[in-house]
Write a protein that holds these residues in place. Structure first.
Motif, PDB file in Angstrom:
ATOM      1  N   SER A  52      44.150   5.735 -21.805  1.00 22.27           N
ATOM      2  CA  SER A  52      43.377   6.027 -20.597  1.00 22.27           C
ATOM      3  C   SER A  52      44.142   5.565 -19.352  1.00 22.27           C
ATOM      4  CB  SER A  52      41.983   5.400 -20.663  1.00 22.27           C
ATOM      5  OG  SER A  52      42.092   4.008 -20.668  1.00 22.27           O
ATOM      6  N   ALA A  53      45.036   4.567 -19.521  1.00 22.27           N
ATOM      7  CA  ALA A  53      45.813   4.128 -18.360  1.00 22.27           C
ATOM      8  C   ALA A  53      46.943   5.090 -18.039  1.00 22.27           C
ATOM      9  CB  ALA A  53      46.373   2.729 -18.601  1.00 22.27           C
ATOM     10  N   LEU A  54      47.541   5.673 -19.077  1.00 23.54           N
ATOM     11  CA  LEU A  54      48.764   6.455 -18.838  1.00 23.54           C
ATOM     12  C   LEU A  54      48.593   7.965 -18.951  1.00 23.54           C
ATOM     13  CD1 LEU A  54      51.321   4.254 -20.844  1.00 23.54           C
ATOM     14  CD2 LEU A  54      50.994   4.304 -18.374  1.00 23.54           C
ATOM     15  N   LEU A  55      47.640   8.419 -19.795  1.00 24.55           N
ATOM     16  CA  LEU A  55      47.642   9.857 -20.110  1.00 24.55           C
ATOM     17  C   LEU A  55      46.869  10.729 -19.123  1.00 24.55           C
ATOM     18  CD1 LEU A  55      47.588  10.125 -23.967  1.00 24.55           C
ATOM     19  CD2 LEU A  55      49.493  10.126 -22.369  1.00 24.55           C
ATOM     20  N   GLY A  56      45.677  10.311 -18.757  1.00 25.89           N
ATOM     21  CA  GLY A  56      45.019  11.185 -17.800  1.00 25.89           C
ATOM     22  C   GLY A  56      43.519  11.178 -17.880  1.00 25.89           C
ATOM     23  N   PRO A  57      42.872  11.772 -16.932  1.00 28.11           N
ATOM     24  CA  PRO A  57      41.420  11.696 -16.842  1.00 28.11           C
ATOM     25  C   PRO A  57      40.725  12.454 -17.968  1.00 28.11           C
ATOM     26  CG  PRO A  57      42.300  13.157 -15.167  1.00 28.11           C
ATOM     27  CD  PRO A  57      43.472  12.543 -15.843  1.00 28.11           C
ATOM     28  N   SER A  58      41.424  13.400 -18.612  1.00 28.15           N
ATOM     29  CA  SER A  58      40.740  14.157 -19.666  1.00 28.15           C
ATOM     30  C   SER A  58      40.642  13.370 -20.957  1.00 28.15           C
ATOM     31  CB  SER A  58      41.467  15.480 -19.897  1.00 28.15           C
ATOM     32  OG  SER A  58      42.839  15.223 -20.045  1.00 28.15           O
ATOM     33  N   TYR A  59      41.352  12.242 -21.056  1.00 27.46           N
ATOM     34  CA  TYR A  59      41.263  11.414 -22.263  1.00 27.46           C
ATOM     35  C   TYR A  59      39.978  10.593 -22.217  1.00 27.46           C
ATOM     36  CZ  TYR A  59      42.061   7.881 -25.747  1.00 27.46           C
ATOM     37  OH  TYR A  59      41.902   7.056 -26.829  1.00 27.46           O
ATOM     38  N   THR A  60      39.234  10.637 -23.324  1.00 25.93           N
ATOM     39  CA  THR A  60      37.990   9.870 -23.385  1.00 25.93           C
ATOM     40  C   THR A  60      38.258   8.550 -24.089  1.00 25.93           C
ATOM     41  OG1 THR A  60      37.075  12.006 -23.951  1.00 25.93           O
ATOM     42  CG2 THR A  60      35.537  10.142 -23.843  1.00 25.93           C
ATOM     43  N   PRO A  61      38.192   7.433 -23.373  1.00 24.07           N
ATOM     44  CA  PRO A  61      38.460   6.148 -24.043  1.00 24.07           C
ATOM     45  C   PRO A  61      37.346   5.769 -25.011  1.00 24.07           C
ATOM     46  CG  PRO A  61      37.869   5.788 -21.754  1.00 24.07           C
ATOM     47  CD  PRO A  61      37.919   7.278 -21.943  1.00 24.07           C
ATOM     48  N   LEU A  62      37.676   4.857 -25.908  1.00 18.67           N
ATOM     49  CA  LEU A  62      36.740   4.369 -26.920  1.00 18.67           C
ATOM     50  C   LEU A  62      35.578   3.630 -26.255  1.00 18.67           C
ATOM     51  CD1 LEU A  62      37.037   4.632 -29.922  1.00 18.67           C
ATOM     52  CD2 LEU A  62      38.126   2.391 -29.972  1.00 18.67           C
ATOM     53  N   ALA A  63      35.930   2.851 -25.252  1.00 19.51           N
ATOM     54  CA  ALA A  63      34.936   2.112 -24.469  1.00 19.51           C
ATOM     55  C   ALA A  63      35.553   1.982 -23.089  1.00 19.51           C
ATOM     56  CB  ALA A  63      34.708   0.736 -25.086  1.00 19.51           C
ATOM     57  N   SER A  64      34.830   1.472 -22.149  1.00 24.20           N
ATOM     58  CA  SER A  64      35.442   1.269 -20.835  1.00 24.20           C
ATOM     59  C   SER A  64      36.591   0.275 -21.009  1.00 24.20           C
ATOM     60  CB  SER A  64      34.419   0.722 -19.844  1.00 24.20           C
ATOM     61  OG  SER A  64      34.168  -0.634 -20.134  1.00 24.20           O
ATOM     62  N   ASN A  65      37.606   0.426 -20.179  1.00 26.37           N
ATOM     63  CA  ASN A  65      38.745  -0.463 -20.328  1.00 26.37           C
ATOM     64  C   ASN A  65      38.355  -1.928 -20.253  1.00 26.37           C
ATOM     65  OD1 ASN A  65      40.515   1.529 -20.785  1.00 26.37           O
ATOM     66  ND2 ASN A  65      41.604   1.387 -18.825  1.00 26.37           N
ATOM     67  N   LEU A  66      37.385  -2.218 -19.408  1.00 21.42           N
ATOM     68  CA  LEU A  66      36.937  -3.597 -19.274  1.00 21.42           C
ATOM     69  C   LEU A  66      36.399  -4.113 -20.606  1.00 21.42           C
ATOM     70  CD1 LEU A  66      36.626  -5.820 -17.114  1.00 21.42           C
ATOM     71  CD2 LEU A  66      34.239  -5.105 -16.917  1.00 21.42           C
ATOM     72  N   MET A  67      35.559  -3.271 -21.244  1.00 21.63           N
ATOM     73  CA  MET A  67      34.995  -3.676 -22.533  1.00 21.63           C
ATOM     74  C   MET A  67      36.091  -3.802 -23.587  1.00 21.63           C
ATOM     75  SD  MET A  67      31.948  -4.324 -22.041  1.00 21.63           S
ATOM     76  CE  MET A  67      31.292  -4.553 -23.695  1.00 21.63           C
ATOM     77  N   SER A  68      37.036  -2.868 -23.554  1.00 20.73           N
ATOM     78  CA  SER A  68      38.131  -2.919 -24.537  1.00 20.73           C
ATOM     79  C   SER A  68      38.959  -4.183 -24.362  1.00 20.73           C
ATOM     80  CB  SER A  68      39.039  -1.701 -24.383  1.00 20.73           C
ATOM     81  OG  SER A  68      38.318  -0.538 -24.618  1.00 20.73           O
ATOM     82  N   PHE A  69      39.238  -4.516 -23.092  1.00 17.91           N
ATOM     83  CA  PHE A  69      39.991  -5.739 -22.828  1.00 17.91           C
ATOM     84  C   PHE A  69      39.225  -6.963 -23.311  1.00 17.91           C
ATOM     85  CE2 PHE A  69      43.006  -3.748 -19.733  1.00 17.91           C
ATOM     86  CZ  PHE A  69      44.142  -4.255 -20.308  1.00 17.91           C
ATOM     87  N   LEU A  70      37.921  -6.933 -23.089  1.00 24.59           N
ATOM     88  CA  LEU A  70      37.082  -8.042 -23.518  1.00 24.59           C
ATOM     89  C   LEU A  70      37.172  -8.204 -25.041  1.00 24.59           C
ATOM     90  CD1 LEU A  70      35.200 -10.019 -22.046  1.00 24.59           C
ATOM     91  CD2 LEU A  70      33.290  -8.563 -22.748  1.00 24.59           C
ATOM     92  N   TYR A  71      37.077  -7.055 -25.726  1.00 27.87           N
ATOM     93  CA  TYR A  71      37.125  -7.067 -27.187  1.00 27.87           C
ATOM     94  C   TYR A  71      38.467  -7.609 -27.674  1.00 27.87           C
ATOM     95  CZ  TYR A  71      36.524  -5.431 -31.984  1.00 27.87           C
ATOM     96  OH  TYR A  71      36.398  -5.366 -33.351  1.00 27.87           O
ATOM     97  N   LEU A  72      39.550  -7.085 -27.075  1.00 25.24           N
ATOM     98  CA  LEU A  72      40.887  -7.544 -27.477  1.00 25.24           C
ATOM     99  C   LEU A  72      41.092  -9.024 -27.144  1.00 25.24           C
ATOM    100  CD1 LEU A  72      43.233  -4.599 -26.420  1.00 25.24           C
ATOM    101  CD2 LEU A  72      42.818  -5.430 -28.730  1.00 25.24           C
ATOM    102  N   GLY A  73      40.557  -9.418 -25.998  1.00 22.63           N
ATOM    103  CA  GLY A  73      40.676 -10.820 -25.592  1.00 22.63           C
ATOM    104  C   GLY A  73      39.983 -11.730 -26.586  1.00 22.63           C
TER     105      GLY A  73
END
Lengths: 331, 287
Positions: free
Chosen positions: B246-267
């Motif tokens: 979602s950071a590099l490819l483009g707006p048409s890519y649907t992320p798994l969760a919002s980046n914030l949530m994903s970062f939280l999960y990874l953190g």
């Protein structure tokens, strides 16, 4: 002053294997103290407890007054350890290996660089310092381990089987390095070994250890003196019953035992007695067919107290002894 | 004589190590084997290129679509969120590389135990935390360095980045950093008691492909069977890849969760894994 005090130290593995069974001893400042015993006697387990690698299941020990149980960080900072294995990283240079340990001991860089140069010089590895350890010979690696163990200038150095697996010349060289380093840095040494010669040659005092227990502690010379003298073994071709009496009555003989057709004679000094015995026997027309003299050795001390010979238990030692004999005959 | 004595006493001043210096020295010891050895450095860089070429060009799912019908591009866009499957896959490969490097790096502690190195450093006045974090740092640095090379090569080979800014690249790498940190901790933990390389290899073989296939590295979760979707939606690898895409490819890519949530999960994954490893190492990492 006692720099190491060990009080009833025990280690039981898995609830039933008593590797070390209540050992107590003191090591005086400045001496080389050796733990001598066969493989599996509990030597390495003891050294691992004293160097805080494993915790004892009973008892405690103080090193420079620090308890190995309660003050492990202080103990670690004030000891050096030369383990049995070659632990230096083969993929790094000798210099990088020793520098790493300097960092781990928190020695300031400028101090560390001076020490590294000095230590590598002492163990004669200065020229090989920038080479990868993989290219070192066994003796060089052992010397590197010694230098690494000394990087924090420890008041107490622990050596676990410092010459294990080395050939005879290298072994003697390593002994000399150990003595030299000990003198230079005024250290107290605690070492383990299963080589009788090593204990005899290096140690001021030794503890004989077997099945996790200390059997006897003392200076090698004192332990040997307690045996009561040298042993002369001889056999004759024309044996007669009165021969035993003749031998017993000879001046300087302390005790005679006949085992098979061999006479075992205990004497204060075999060198002076043997020629006299031969003269005596030939004057009585006896033909001596076999003769040998044995100085009291640590092996015989060991035999005396455990009822078994370390030489017999250790194939490795026998090879060493044979090797040494071969060296001697070649010269 | 007195002077000599006092000199010895002064020199004998007991030093205690600084945590950061000790940790960095341990990490650097492992890193030296990599950056001071040209052969290993080149091989470790060639490996991701081979993966990209094989998985990205030979195993080209995008080509399947275009060969079937002319409406394929739309279908591809709908499923992958990009018309370039190669670009889609490249981010999966970045994560793949990060986890495989973390695995090898984390489990190298097995060798250290075997050669007595762990025993040796355990008698130094450092903390076990230094040993663990040193191992993790080594893996993370290697993984990120290789990821940079991989990304550059992917761009050379035709990867298209819709967003190519410092922020977007840093976002993708921050996700890889957390993933690699957590994975290294996990594999240090798995290797804490292992003494032989065979168990190391078994664990790597057992976990490597499932971690990759039960994630969105090759396909989006939407076209997976539901059981696999469930696993993949818990797999931290999926979240790192999702952030990168979602950071590099483009707006048409649907992320798994919002980046914030994903970062939280990874953190949480990274901190949690490290905490567990550090706590267990107090008991498990011993002579």
């Amino acid at each position: 002053m006692d720099i190491i005090k060990v009080n009833n130290l025990s280690k039981v593995f898995n609830g039933n294997l008593r590797a070390v069974d209540g050992v107590s001893f003191e090591v005086k400042e400045g001496e080389i103290f050796g733990f001598l015993g066969p493989n599996g006697a509990g030597k390495t387990t003891t050294i691992k407890m004293l160097t805080t690698l494993i915790s004892p299941t009973g008892g405690d020990a103080q090193i420079l007054g620090y308890s190995i149980k309660k003050n492990a960080p202080e103990v670690r900072a004030s000891i050096g350890v030369v383990p049995q294995e070659y632990t230096a990283d083969e993929d790094l240079t000798g210099y990088d290996n020793i520098l790493l340990l300097a960092d781990l001991y928190g020695i300031p860089r400028d101090v560390a660089n001076k020490r590294i140069a000095e230590l590598l010089e002492l163990v004669e590895l200065s020229n090989a310092a920038k080479r990868k350890v993989a290219t070192y010979s066994g003796g060089m690696r052992r010397r590197l381990e010694l230098a690494i163990g000394l990087i924090n200038f420890p008041p107490v150095l622990f050596l676990d089987e410092p010459t294990l697996g080395l050939d005879v010349q290298t072994r003697t060289a390593v002994w000399n390095y150990i003595k030299k380093l000990k003198e230079k840095y005024k250290m107290t040494l605690f070492m383990t070994t299963h080589y009788l010669e090593e204990a005899d040659h290096l140690c001021d005092r030794i503890a004989l250890i077997d099945h996790g227990k200390i059997i006897k502690i003392g200076a090698p010379e004192a332990l040997k003196a307690q045996l009561g003298g040298d042993i002369i073994k001889l056999s004759v071709s024309n044996d007669k019953p009165e021969l035993k009496k003749i031998l017993e009555n000879a001046v300087g003989v302390k005790e005679v035992k006949k085992i098979g057709n061999e006479y075992r004679i205990k004497a204060k000094s075999s060198e002076t007695l043997t020629p006299k015995l031969i003269a005596l026997l030939s004057s009585k027309k006896y033909q001596v067919t076999k003769l040998s003299m044995t100085k009291p050795s640590l092996d015989e001390v060991y035999l005396e107290y455990t009822g078994k010979s370390m030489r017999e238990e250790q194939g490795g030692f026998d090879r060493f002894a044979q090797n040494r004999q071969m060296q001697a005959t070649r010269r | 004589m007195d002077k000599q004595e006092s000199k010895i006493r002064v020199e004998r001043k007991i030093h205690y190590p600084n945590f950061f210096r000790a940790t960095w020295s341990l990490a650097n010891r492992d890193l030296k084997k990599w950056y001071l050895s040209p052969a290993i450095l080149i091989i470790s860089m060639v490996q991701p290129i081979i993966w990209l070429a094989l998985f990205g060009k030979a195993f080209n799912l995008g080509a399947l679509f275009t060969s079937v019908s002319s409406g394929a591009t739309a279908a591809e866009l709908a499923i992958f969120g990009t018309t370039s499957y190669f670009s889609y896959l490249a981010l999966g490969m970045l994560a793949f590389m990060a986890i495989s490097t973390s695995m090898m790096g984390g489990m190298s502690i097995v060798w250290d135990r075997r050669f007595g190195f762990v025993d040796k450093i355990l008698t130094a006045p450092i903390t076990k935390l230094s040993i663990i974090v040193g191992k993790i740092l080594n893996s993370v640095i290697r993984a990120l360095a290789q990821a940079v090379v991989l990304l550059i090569i992917a761009i050379v080979l035709g990867m298209t980045l819709t967003y190519f800014t410092i922020t977007s690249v840093l976002t993708a790498f921050a996700a890889l950093f957390l993933l690699s940190f957590g994975m290294s901790s996990l594999f240090v933990l798995l290797a804490l008691r292992a003494r032989d390389w065979q168990s190391q290899m078994m664990i790597i073989n057992l976990l490597m492909l499932p971690l990759l296939f039960a994630s969105n590295a090759f396909f989006p979760l939407s076209i997976m069977p539901s059981w696999l979707q469930t696993i993949a939606s818990w797999n931290p690898v999926s979240y790192a890849i999702s952030i990168g895409r979602s950071a590099l490819l483009g707006p048409s890519y649907t992320p798994l969760a919002s980046n914030l949530m994903s970062f939280l999960y990874l953190g949480i994954f990274a901190v949690g894994m490290t905490a567990i490893t550090v706590i267990l190492s107090r008991r498990l990492l011993k002579g």
